[in-house]
Design an enzyme around this catalytic site. Sequence first.
Site: not given
Length: 685
Positions: A522-523, A526, A583, A587
């Site tokens: 997830h990070e 980003h 987000e 995800d």
Amino acid sequence: MPTKNRYQRSAALAVAALGLAAATPVLAQTTAQAGVGINPANIDKSVQPCADFFQYANGNWLKNNPVPAAESRWGSFNELADRNYATQKSILEELAGNAATAKPGTNAQKVGDFYAAAMDTMAIEKAGLTYLKPYLDRIAGLKTLAQMQAFLGDPHAHAGSVWFNSGVGQDEKISTQYAVQFYQGGLTLPDRDYYLKEDARSKNIRAAYQTYLIGTFTRLGDTQAQATEHAAAVMDLETKLAKASKSRVDLRDPQANYHKMTVAQAAKEFPSLNLPLMLKESGLGTAKEVIVGQPEFLQEVSKLLASTPLAVQREYLRFHLVSSVSAALPKAYGDAAFKFSQVLSGAKQQQPRWKRELRATDGALGEAFGQLYVDKAFSPDAKAKAKEMIENLRKAYAERIMATDWMSAATKKEALVKLNAFTVKIGYPDKWKDYSKLKITRQSALQNVLAARTWAAEDNLQKFGKPIDRTEWGMTPPTVNAYYNPPMNEIVFPAGILQPPFYDPKADDAVNYGGIGAVIGHEMTHGFDDQGRQYDAKGNLRDWWTKEDGEKFNTKAAMVGKQYDAFSPLDSVHVNGKLTMGENLADIGGLTIAYQAFQKTAEAKSGTSLDGFTPDQRFFLAWAQIWRTNIRPEAARQQVQVDPHSPAQFRTNGPLMNMPEFYKAFGCTPTDKMERPTAEQARIW
């Protein structure tokens, strides 16, 4: 100046990679253990997994874990945070009891004294407003606009977050330099829309805020009539600021919120701010340029500073000062603040004081306290294993980038450069902050709060003109969270989150890849979401995409936005697909990358079931369990309005509804609710 780090990306749960070589299995167990990592008792088998996987995976847990009275929501994050709190509490109580033996000036002395003073409610009641009076008197003494301008620039003024936000941070287009920045702020309610919407709930919240304002002014000595007048004036002023503020969706466009100008230009454009004077008072008098996030907002602030009677401005400052330190004032102030917050959160009772003051200690002395925490709660082995998993996900991400059929070779090349350039931070900083200039005593909780606030402001302002500090962290070690920072191009995982259910050294690979692996992915994602993709490998806000690839990305992202717009957690309340875009993309991407990395492990290849579930099924169950959450209706409404993260059930189901791998794992068919038609599946990586 009021300071905030606008780059601090609090990705409330999140999780990516490179290299075409097979990843080494990570955290592999010699023997998988039944009953570890996934608790079958949490599963509600009356629900079909292909109908609602969130309810299937978590239904019995949701039934058995209602939201505690002092909370607005309860889930895996809260459970882990509570376990962390127990460790931190034991540290703080031991330090607070060592008054006679703690060496003056040490972190142990400062942390212990801060917590001890914060817990000494008798001393706080006895002190009343004694320690606040000099600051209130200074506000009362502001008689001219020039005095107000100087006050707003003074890092020792302690007015709270008034008028606007400002500070020193990375220049987003020259990421090797610090810049002075100004951007919108000055509101008490969570978002501009709370001041402007005319629905019944918004009106009820404004009424509760008015009651809180009036109560604060009466406690400060105003008559009821004066307090009512002052409250109305503050509400009117903040409403004007709200009308000039950009929406949260508009704030997500980094290019549209970057305006560099000379100090001379800014002084001309915002004359009543008197930026040269303000910068001088802040110790930033040598600055030749500033970056303004929202010029239209500062234009309105400039007009309001000139047109608003100073008497009203003083009441605005007075309220913000008091409300910002209510926890360190007599009980009546804290109780009133909580009563107002209840309208927003729905919490039935206040959290115990030790828990509130533990968080205050972490906020004020985060890395001093954090050093003591990691010594007790985080092993070097956990850090090494997390780094190994991160590198496996980096490899898997590279494979996904290279395999995309919509991205050109030129953009793929740049994407791999950025992916390989990610800085990884795990557990705790390599270089701790130096608190030697911060004086903390047991004399006054309020003095400690204000001293820590001054220290933090000066710590921020002293960066100007220096090289970028790439060792700095935006979260403290015990934090149950993680983040990606675009100008730093870094992914950061505090020690607090590297524990069950996110990471469990006793669990099988499926659980750890579906948990912390998906958070890592997830990070990483980003860095390639609708915001992060606009920054290059060095953290500069620069378009490195071909025009055609950028358009293809936006088309795919728009499909995700449309999907999430359709989700409704409450009657007549829908998720905002544009607000939650980053987000949601993270995800979906994070889970996809984690799954690809998991497939390289011996466990995934073996297909051996455990507790009646295949490795793939356990991977998806692990993903669902990290989002298990019960939430109060009030908090759910606030989340949808202001939080860039989707509600938990959609963070679980949304990505899965776009993954054929999930359909296959649980035998879903095209008629099932969790399976979308191929043409409607949104997947970028």
